[in-house]
Design a protein around this motif. Structure first.
Motif, PDB file in Angstrom:
ATOM      1  N   ILE A  14      -8.117  -0.852  -2.815  1.00 22.41           N
ATOM      2  CA  ILE A  14      -8.423  -2.250  -2.500  1.00 22.41           C
ATOM      3  C   ILE A  14      -7.137  -3.065  -2.578  1.00 22.41           C
ATOM      4  N   ILE A  15      -6.899  -3.898  -1.567  1.00 19.16           N
ATOM      5  CA  ILE A  15      -5.703  -4.734  -1.542  1.00 19.16           C
ATOM      6  C   ILE A  15      -6.118  -6.199  -1.498  1.00 19.16           C
TER       7      ILE A  15
ATOM      8  N   TYR B 108      -9.099  -0.907   1.676  1.00 17.52           N
ATOM      9  CA  TYR B 108      -9.894  -2.055   2.097  1.00 17.52           C
ATOM     10  C   TYR B 108      -9.090  -3.303   1.761  1.00 17.52           C
ATOM     11  N   PHE B 109      -8.775  -4.101   2.776  1.00 16.52           N
ATOM     12  CA  PHE B 109      -8.012  -5.325   2.548  1.00 16.52           C
ATOM     13  C   PHE B 109      -8.958  -6.506   2.485  1.00 16.52           C
TER      14      PHE B 109
ATOM     15  N   PHE C 203       0.827  -1.213   0.000  1.00 12.97           N
ATOM     16  CA  PHE C 203       0.000   0.000   0.000  1.00 12.97           C
ATOM     17  C   PHE C 203       0.859   1.259   0.000  1.00 12.97           C
ATOM     18  N   SER C 204       1.944   1.236   0.757  1.00 11.91           N
ATOM     19  CA  SER C 204       2.819   2.413   0.800  1.00 11.91           C
ATOM     20  C   SER C 204       3.510   2.638  -0.540  1.00 11.91           C
TER      21      SER C 204
ATOM     22  N   PHE D 133     -16.579  -4.567  -4.390  1.00 15.70           N
ATOM     23  CA  PHE D 133     -15.484  -3.632  -4.658  1.00 15.70           C
ATOM     24  C   PHE D 133     -15.977  -2.372  -5.379  1.00 15.70           C
ATOM     25  N   SER D 134     -16.918  -2.560  -6.310  1.00 16.19           N
ATOM     26  CA  SER D 134     -17.373  -1.433  -7.129  1.00 16.19           C
ATOM     27  C   SER D 134     -18.081  -0.363  -6.298  1.00 16.19           C
ATOM     28  N   ASN D 135     -18.532  -0.729  -5.093  1.00 19.48           N
ATOM     29  CA  ASN D 135     -19.230   0.221  -4.225  1.00 19.48           C
ATOM     30  C   ASN D 135     -18.306   0.877  -3.194  1.00 19.48           C
ATOM     31  N   LEU D 136     -17.034   0.524  -3.231  1.00 24.79           N
ATOM     32  CA  LEU D 136     -16.079   1.083  -2.268  1.00 24.79           C
ATOM     33  C   LEU D 136     -15.442   2.358  -2.803  1.00 24.79           C
TER      34      LEU D 136
END
Length: 284
Positions: A166-167, A140-141, A130-131, A159-162
């Motif tokens: 995303i990881i 969101y993991f 992420f960094s 995912f499409s609603n976040l």
């Protein structure tokens, strides 16, 4: 290692969740090494993997095999160990324990028995990747995606609603097929692929879902990779304005399904995403 100074301290009895290197053996804290050295027993996924780390730091402690295939049946044996007032550490093959690794069943049982749990923080592929990505401030993991396509589609919908990055973790052999799926269901987002983080052959590949396949053609796809996807907010805002204008101009001339297909192809968004935009416009 001779230059590592082990601190002479009394440890509380309990379970220590000890983070270990995700690749480079030097990436471990002094505190973690002290805990491991003073443990009576170390719970580990693969004794062969853990032994490499312990041998490197000259730590000689009994290893107890604890992995996803024996997780349930091992709990009672481990609880018996705690009854003998032992100091027990839990490590995974790499990184922070319980992050997409076994341990949750044990943690729940230990809490029921009022045994203290102590976290020893350290390396994690999640935070390392992420960094490196440099996307939004929040993420969101998810972990490993489901094996069945039908179940993955439900996850992509989630995912499409976040609105965060995303990881996910992924077997490298599935990378190409999953990228194609994500492009279809999530549109053209930015992507960072972190392979063998901290190791000699570390490879960080950046791009978007639309062009990343060209960049990984020469990459050897073995082991596991960590993927970071950008959030919806990282898409081009001007592009959203253009889409809205086209919806306004064409929604009365084309059927919703045909318009969604046309705009998804033109702007490289997911069909579902465009379809929802059209429905919102039609309600206005």
């Amino acid at each position: 290692m001779e230059n590592i100074k082990f601190i002479d301290q009394n440890l509380e009895k309990g379970l220590y969740l000890v983070s270990t290197p995700i690749g480079n053996l030097a990436d471990i804290t002094i505190r973690a090494l002290n805990i491991l050295k003073k443990s009576d027993i170390i719970l580990c996924e693969d004794k062969r993997v853990s032994k490499k780390l312990l041998d490197y730091y000259d730590i000689k402690v009994q290893l107890f095999s604890y992995h996803k295939f024996n997780e349930k049946e091992s709990v009672e044996k481990i609880l018996e160990i705690f009854k003998k007032n032992k100091i027990v550490s839990l490590i995974s093959d790499a990184g922070t324990p319980l992050i997409s690794d076994p341990g949750k069943i044990l943690i729940n049982e230990i809490e029921k028995n009022n045994i203290k749990i102590i976290s020893i923080p350290g390396p994690s592929a999640v935070t390392a990747a992420f960094s490196l990505a440099g996307y939004s401030d929040d993420y969101y993991f998810y972990g490993f995606l489901p094996k069945k396509l039908g179940e993955r589609k439900k996850v992509y919908e989630q995912f499409s609603n976040l609105e965060s990055s995303i990881i996910i973790f992924l077997p490298a052999r599935d990378l190409v097929s999953i990228i194609k799926e994500m492009k279809e269901f999530l549109g053209d987002r930015q992507i960072t692929i972190a392979k063998e983080i901290t190791k000699i052959h570390e490879n960080i590949i950046k791009g978007n879902l639309d062009n990343i396949l060209d960049k990984i053609k020469t990459v050897v796809l073995k082991g596991e990779v960590t993927i970071v996807l950008s959030s919806e907010a990282n898409k081009n805002k001007d592009q959203n304005i253009d889409i809205n204008k086209e919806i306004l101009d064409l929604s009365k001339k084309m059927k919703t399904a045909d318009l969604a297909k046309y705009l998804a192809k033109k702007f490289k968004f997911s069909k579902k995403e465009i379809y929802q935009k059209i429905l919102i416009f039609n309600k206005k």
